[in-house]
Design a protein around this motif. Structure first.
Motif, PDB file in Angstrom:
ATOM      1  N   ARG A 195       0.826  -1.207   0.000  1.00  0.00           N
ATOM      2  CA  ARG A 195       0.000   0.000   0.000  1.00  0.00           C
ATOM      3  C   ARG A 195       0.861   1.258   0.000  1.00  0.00           C
ATOM      4  N   GLU A 196       1.885   1.283   0.860  1.00  0.00           N
ATOM      5  CA  GLU A 196       2.749   2.458   0.950  1.00  0.00           C
ATOM      6  C   GLU A 196       3.459   2.724  -0.370  1.00  0.00           C
ATOM      7  N   PHE A 197       3.956   1.651  -1.026  1.00  0.00           N
ATOM      8  CA  PHE A 197       4.685   1.850  -2.280  1.00  0.00           C
ATOM      9  C   PHE A 197       3.759   2.332  -3.390  1.00  0.00           C
ATOM     10  N   VAL A 198       2.577   1.727  -3.496  1.00  0.00           N
ATOM     11  CA  VAL A 198       1.645   2.133  -4.553  1.00  0.00           C
ATOM     12  C   VAL A 198       1.195   3.578  -4.334  1.00  0.00           C
ATOM     13  N   GLU A 199       0.885   3.944  -3.101  1.00  0.00           N
ATOM     14  CA  GLU A 199       0.476   5.320  -2.825  1.00  0.00           C
ATOM     15  C   GLU A 199       1.620   6.297  -3.068  1.00  0.00           C
ATOM     16  N   PHE A 200       2.847   5.878  -2.755  1.00  0.00           N
ATOM     17  CA  PHE A 200       4.008   6.725  -3.040  1.00  0.00           C
ATOM     18  C   PHE A 200       4.184   6.911  -4.540  1.00  0.00           C
ATOM     19  N   THR A 201       3.988   5.831  -5.296  1.00  0.00           N
ATOM     20  CA  THR A 201       4.105   5.908  -6.754  1.00  0.00           C
ATOM     21  C   THR A 201       3.065   6.857  -7.337  1.00  0.00           C
ATOM     22  N   ALA A 202       1.822   6.766  -6.843  1.00  0.00           N
ATOM     23  CA  ALA A 202       0.766   7.647  -7.340  1.00  0.00           C
ATOM     24  C   ALA A 202       1.063   9.104  -7.020  1.00  0.00           C
ATOM     25  N   ALA A 203       1.645   9.356  -5.831  1.00  0.00           N
ATOM     26  CA  ALA A 203       1.989  10.726  -5.470  1.00  0.00           C
ATOM     27  C   ALA A 203       3.159  11.245  -6.302  1.00  0.00           C
ATOM     28  N   ALA A 204       4.092  10.352  -6.655  1.00  0.00           N
ATOM     29  CA  ALA A 204       5.249  10.775  -7.447  1.00  0.00           C
ATOM     30  C   ALA A 204       4.887  10.986  -8.913  1.00  0.00           C
ATOM     31  N   LEU A 205       3.859  10.255  -9.403  1.00  0.00           N
ATOM     32  CA  LEU A 205       3.431  10.373 -10.802  1.00  0.00           C
ATOM     33  C   LEU A 205       1.935  10.684 -10.839  1.00  0.00           C
ATOM     34  N   PRO A 206       1.529  11.848 -10.358  1.00  0.00           N
ATOM     35  CA  PRO A 206       0.084  12.121 -10.222  1.00  0.00           C
ATOM     36  C   PRO A 206      -0.646  12.173 -11.561  1.00  0.00           C
ATOM     37  N   GLY A 207       0.013  12.558 -12.622  1.00  0.00           N
ATOM     38  CA  GLY A 207      -0.676  12.711 -13.892  1.00  0.00           C
ATOM     39  C   GLY A 207      -0.975  11.419 -14.597  1.00  0.00           C
ATOM     40  N   SER A 208      -0.252  10.351 -14.253  1.00  0.00           N
ATOM     41  CA  SER A 208      -0.425   9.090 -14.991  1.00  0.00           C
ATOM     42  C   SER A 208      -0.721   7.919 -14.067  1.00  0.00           C
ATOM     43  N   ALA A 209      -1.152   8.198 -12.837  1.00  0.00           N
ATOM     44  CA  ALA A 209      -1.362   7.117 -11.870  1.00  0.00           C
ATOM     45  C   ALA A 209      -2.455   6.163 -12.317  1.00  0.00           C
ATOM     46  N   SER A 210      -3.553   6.687 -12.844  1.00  0.00           N
ATOM     47  CA  SER A 210      -4.697   5.835 -13.162  1.00  0.00           C
ATOM     48  C   SER A 210      -4.400   4.856 -14.289  1.00  0.00           C
ATOM     49  N   ASP A 211      -3.595   5.248 -15.277  1.00  0.00           N
ATOM     50  CA  ASP A 211      -3.279   4.345 -16.393  1.00  0.00           C
ATOM     51  C   ASP A 211      -1.786   4.022 -16.452  1.00  0.00           C
ATOM     52  N   LEU A 212      -1.124   4.041 -15.273  1.00  0.00           N
ATOM     53  CA  LEU A 212       0.307   3.726 -15.215  1.00  0.00           C
ATOM     54  C   LEU A 212       0.542   2.280 -15.628  1.00  0.00           C
ATOM     55  N   ARG A 213       1.522   2.074 -16.504  1.00  0.00           N
ATOM     56  CA  ARG A 213       1.895   0.730 -16.933  1.00  0.00           C
ATOM     57  C   ARG A 213       3.203   0.327 -16.268  1.00  0.00           C
ATOM     58  N   LEU A 214       3.455  -0.971 -16.230  1.00  0.00           N
ATOM     59  CA  LEU A 214       4.703  -1.450 -15.626  1.00  0.00           C
ATOM     60  C   LEU A 214       5.923  -0.923 -16.367  1.00  0.00           C
ATOM     61  N   SER A 215       5.796  -0.712 -17.639  1.00  0.00           N
ATOM     62  CA  SER A 215       6.921  -0.197 -18.424  1.00  0.00           C
ATOM     63  C   SER A 215       7.247   1.247 -18.083  1.00  0.00           C
ATOM     64  N   ASP A 216       6.332   1.938 -17.380  1.00  0.00           N
ATOM     65  CA  ASP A 216       6.574   3.336 -17.006  1.00  0.00           C
ATOM     66  C   ASP A 216       7.428   3.467 -15.744  1.00  0.00           C
ATOM     67  N   LEU A 217       7.667   2.383 -15.039  1.00  0.00           N
ATOM     68  CA  LEU A 217       8.428   2.451 -13.792  1.00  0.00           C
ATOM     69  C   LEU A 217       9.902   2.712 -14.088  1.00  0.00           C
ATOM     70  N   GLU A 218      10.507   3.593 -13.289  1.00  0.00           N
ATOM     71  CA  GLU A 218      11.912   3.940 -13.434  1.00  0.00           C
ATOM     72  C   GLU A 218      12.685   3.575 -12.176  1.00  0.00           C
ATOM     73  N   PRO A 219      13.995   3.319 -12.295  1.00  0.00           N
ATOM     74  CA  PRO A 219      14.792   2.971 -11.113  1.00  0.00           C
ATOM     75  C   PRO A 219      14.758   4.044 -10.036  1.00  0.00           C
ATOM     76  N   ASP A 220      14.689   5.312 -10.450  1.00  0.00           N
ATOM     77  CA  ASP A 220      14.678   6.388  -9.466  1.00  0.00           C
ATOM     78  C   ASP A 220      13.482   6.291  -8.525  1.00  0.00           C
ATOM     79  N   LEU A 221      12.411   5.662  -8.967  1.00  0.00           N
ATOM     80  CA  LEU A 221      11.231   5.534  -8.124  1.00  0.00           C
ATOM     81  C   LEU A 221      11.536   4.671  -6.895  1.00  0.00           C
ATOM     82  N   LEU A 222      12.194   3.533  -7.097  1.00  0.00           N
ATOM     83  CA  LEU A 222      12.565   2.680  -5.967  1.00  0.00           C
ATOM     84  C   LEU A 222      13.543   3.378  -5.038  1.00  0.00           C
ATOM     85  N   ASP A 223      14.527   4.075  -5.618  1.00  0.00           N
ATOM     86  CA  ASP A 223      15.515   4.774  -4.788  1.00  0.00           C
ATOM     87  C   ASP A 223      14.862   5.869  -3.964  1.00  0.00           C
ATOM     88  N   ALA A 224      13.918   6.601  -4.569  1.00  0.00           N
ATOM     89  CA  ALA A 224      13.231   7.666  -3.835  1.00  0.00           C
ATOM     90  C   ALA A 224      12.359   7.088  -2.725  1.00  0.00           C
TER      91      ALA A 224
END
Length: 601
Positions: free
Chosen positions: A82-111
């Motif tokens: 839950r924490e990771f998904v909510e963090f991802t949505a907050a980091a990518l607010p414009g594309s959270a609803s249709d975010l694809r796995l290919s959109d994930l970047e390494p910086d997201l995990l580091d952040a």
């Protein structure tokens, strides 16, 4: 019959591919935790594609043999998802609803890891533990969808932490008096549980059906529980049962309760040192091969891939001081409860609402265990850090292992039962409880090595008798020479000044420093040398004020130790007092080298 010709169309018209489903349905699923279901609902999270992928990976982890079979552990990982998904949505607010796995970047995990470190602190193990579970789940997502992640993000999954991870300090053991207090309290409480249930069974045998003979008699209510199962809210009026103790107390007269599991599990942990999760998941057929006062416990250690099925040999007998006897008592007291739910679990209890269940999760860290500790006064015990003791079966295991380690004298071959030697050394030997023991062992080893390289001083009485414990033999001529003083070299007599073990060539004069006699195997000390030794000792003591402690020890520590423990300790108090007076008189100061006369005078 004439053959028939068949024509096929030149072009096969296949139906057009359907459009991708624009929405993803709710993410709700149930996992089986050793016969006990756990429902997981992740529907309300953003990033539905990422959520569904992580949920599928979690379901795969739970269904496979491994470490994640505990209810609390599953809930912990769900919280981190839950924490990771909510963090991802907050980091990518414009594309959270249709975010694809290919959109994930390494910086997201580091952040996300940086956020965890800021939240829990750099010394906490929570960030690393969270990233361990998260990276494991993402790896499973990649295995299920090899082309989903980009190359950079896939490469990032090759390691857990982007920061330099400091190994967490191993969990420390309890003080041994605390372990003894826990074991004694658990044994006493198990005996109370035994007496309570046996008394309830005797009363039930004298009762009659309360539906015809009344609910107001205790034996009738217990007869009903014994024949029809635990009481629930539908069985009788609460007002009728209240004078007899209430539904929960009445059920507890014939069945174990969650509170009863605390002393049972604790007592077995104290007696066997087994892994807490393995104790909680014991089966009713766990005992095997009884012989000569011993019996084996067969259990499953799911976090040991390739070697999950294990056994441990324990003592067996008709007393609660034997773990075999404790397990046999548990089998007897839970038999009726197991039959109600048709389970082979050893630990079965009846809950507050009258439901019989197999309690795999156990009471560790729960309000039940804290309440039990408080009732027994165990929370007033003092831990190693000076704070109150909290019940943790992992630390109980550490303490049992610590006692085994000390009894084995630190020999890993005798101690590393059930572990590899590196694991035994890192997690069970190198803990805070053993720091003093290890320091003493190092000190003793250095003293032993020094003793082997440097023999004790040779000390003679005025009659030529040996006062020391050394093995070096002296000839009659050497004893006469030492007593006469003809070979005196300031602090001692020399067996042969021109046969020094430190000379560069045979026959050369002794080249050692002025106080080198203290370390020389040729030196012989008698009461005649005591004034000089005491004067030099006085000089060494005054030098403590001139040098830092470490430097003083380097310069003079060995000489001081040889005088105090090697020579002075061999003479009587009267001899030392006489020599001290002589030294203070100044006559024997003439025996000191000229380079020391100014310093000592």
């Amino acid at each position: 019959m004439s053959p028939r010709r068949v024509r096929f169309p030149a072009v096969v018209e296949t139906p057009a591919a359907a459009e991708p489903v624009p929405t993803i349905g709710p993410v709700i699923f149930t996992v089986d935790l050793n016969g006990s279901p756990e429902s997981i609902d992740l529907s309300g999270l953003p990033c539905p594609r990422l959520t569904r992928a992580l949920a599928s990976a979690l379901a795969e982890v739970v269904s496979a043999p491994g470490t994640l079979r505990d209810r609390n552990g599953v809930r912990y990982v769900v919280k981190r998802i839950r924490e990771f998904v909510e963090f991802t949505a907050a980091a990518l607010p414009g594309s959270a609803s249709d975010l694809r796995l290919s959109d994930l970047e390494p910086d997201l995990l580091d952040a996300f890891e940086t956020r965890l470190i800021a939240q829990y602190g750099g010394t906490s193990k929570e960030p690393y533990l969270t990233m361990t579970y998260l990276v494991r789940l993402l790896k499973l997502v990649h295995e299920a969808h090899p082309d989903a992640f980009g190359a950079a993000f896939h490469a990032r999954l090759g390691f857990t932490s982007a920061s330099a991870h400091r190994a967490s300090k191993p969990l420390d053991a309890y003080p041994f008096p605390v372990l003894d207090a826990l074991e004694n309290a658990a044994r006493d409480d198990v005996a109370r549980v035994r007496d309570r249930i046996l008394e309830g069974e005797n009363l039930a045998a004298t009762g009659r059906d309360p539906r015809r003979h009344g609910w107001d008699r205790l034996e009738n209510v217990l007869w009903y529980i014994a024949n029809h199962g635990p009481l629930t809210v539908d069985d009788a009026s609460c007002k009728v049962l209240r004078p007899l103790g209430g539904r929960e107390e009445l059920n507890g007269r014939l069945h174990l309760t969650a509170r009863d599991l605390v002393p049972f599990l604790l007592l077995l942990a104290c007696q066997t040192g087994m892994e807490p999760e393995c104790i909680r998941q014991l089966r009713s057929d766990c005992l095997a091969s009884p012989a000569r006062g011993y019996v084996s416990i067969a259990y499953v250690k799911k976090r040991a891939p390739g070697s999950t099925h294990k056994t441990v040999r324990i003592t067996d007998g008709g007393s609660l001081r034997f773990p075999g006897g404790v397990i046999r008592l548990a089998l007897r007291l839970t038999k009726h409860t197991r039959e109600l739910i048709d389970s082979d679990a050893l630990w079965c209890d009846v809950g507050r609402h009258g439901q019989a269940r197999a309690s795999f999760d156990g009471p560790q860290g729960s309000a039940v265990s804290r309440q039990w500790m408080s009732e027994r006064g165990l929370d007033r015990l003092t831990d190693r850090d000076g704070g109150p003791v909290a019940l943790d079966l992992r630390r109980v295991r550490k303490t049992v292992k610590s006692r085994q380690y000390l009894r084995a004298g630190g020999v890993l071959e005798d101690f590393a039962s059930g572990h590899t030697r590196p694991v035994a050394a890192k997690h069970y030997a190198d803990i805070g409880a053993h720091e003093e023991t290890h320091e003493q062992a190092v000190e003793a080893g250095l003293e032993q090595a020094l003793g082997a390289a440097l023999s004790p001083p040779v000390v003679l009485s005025d009659d030529g008798d040996r006062l020391d414990d050394g093995q070096a033999a002296l000839t009659t001529r050497e004893i006469e020479s030492a007593l006469s003083g003809e070979q005196d070299v300031w602090l001692a007599s020399c067996r042969d000044f021109f046969a020094s073990p430190f000379a560069r060539k045979p026959g050369a004069a002794c080249p050692v420093p002025a106080w080198g006699c203290l370390e020389c195997p040729n030196a012989v000390f008698t009461s005649r040398h005591l004034p000089s030794l005491l004067s030099f000792l006085d000089f060494l003591e005054r030098q403590r004020e001139e040098y830092p402690a470490a430097e003083w020890t380097t310069r003079f520590g060995l000489a001081w130790d040889r005088i105090v423990h090697g020579v002075r300790a061999r003479f009587s108090t009267r001899q030392i007092a006489t020599a001290q007076v002589i030294a203070e008189g100044g006559g024997d100061r003439l025996l000191l080298p000229a380079s020391f006369l100014e310093v000592i005078a």
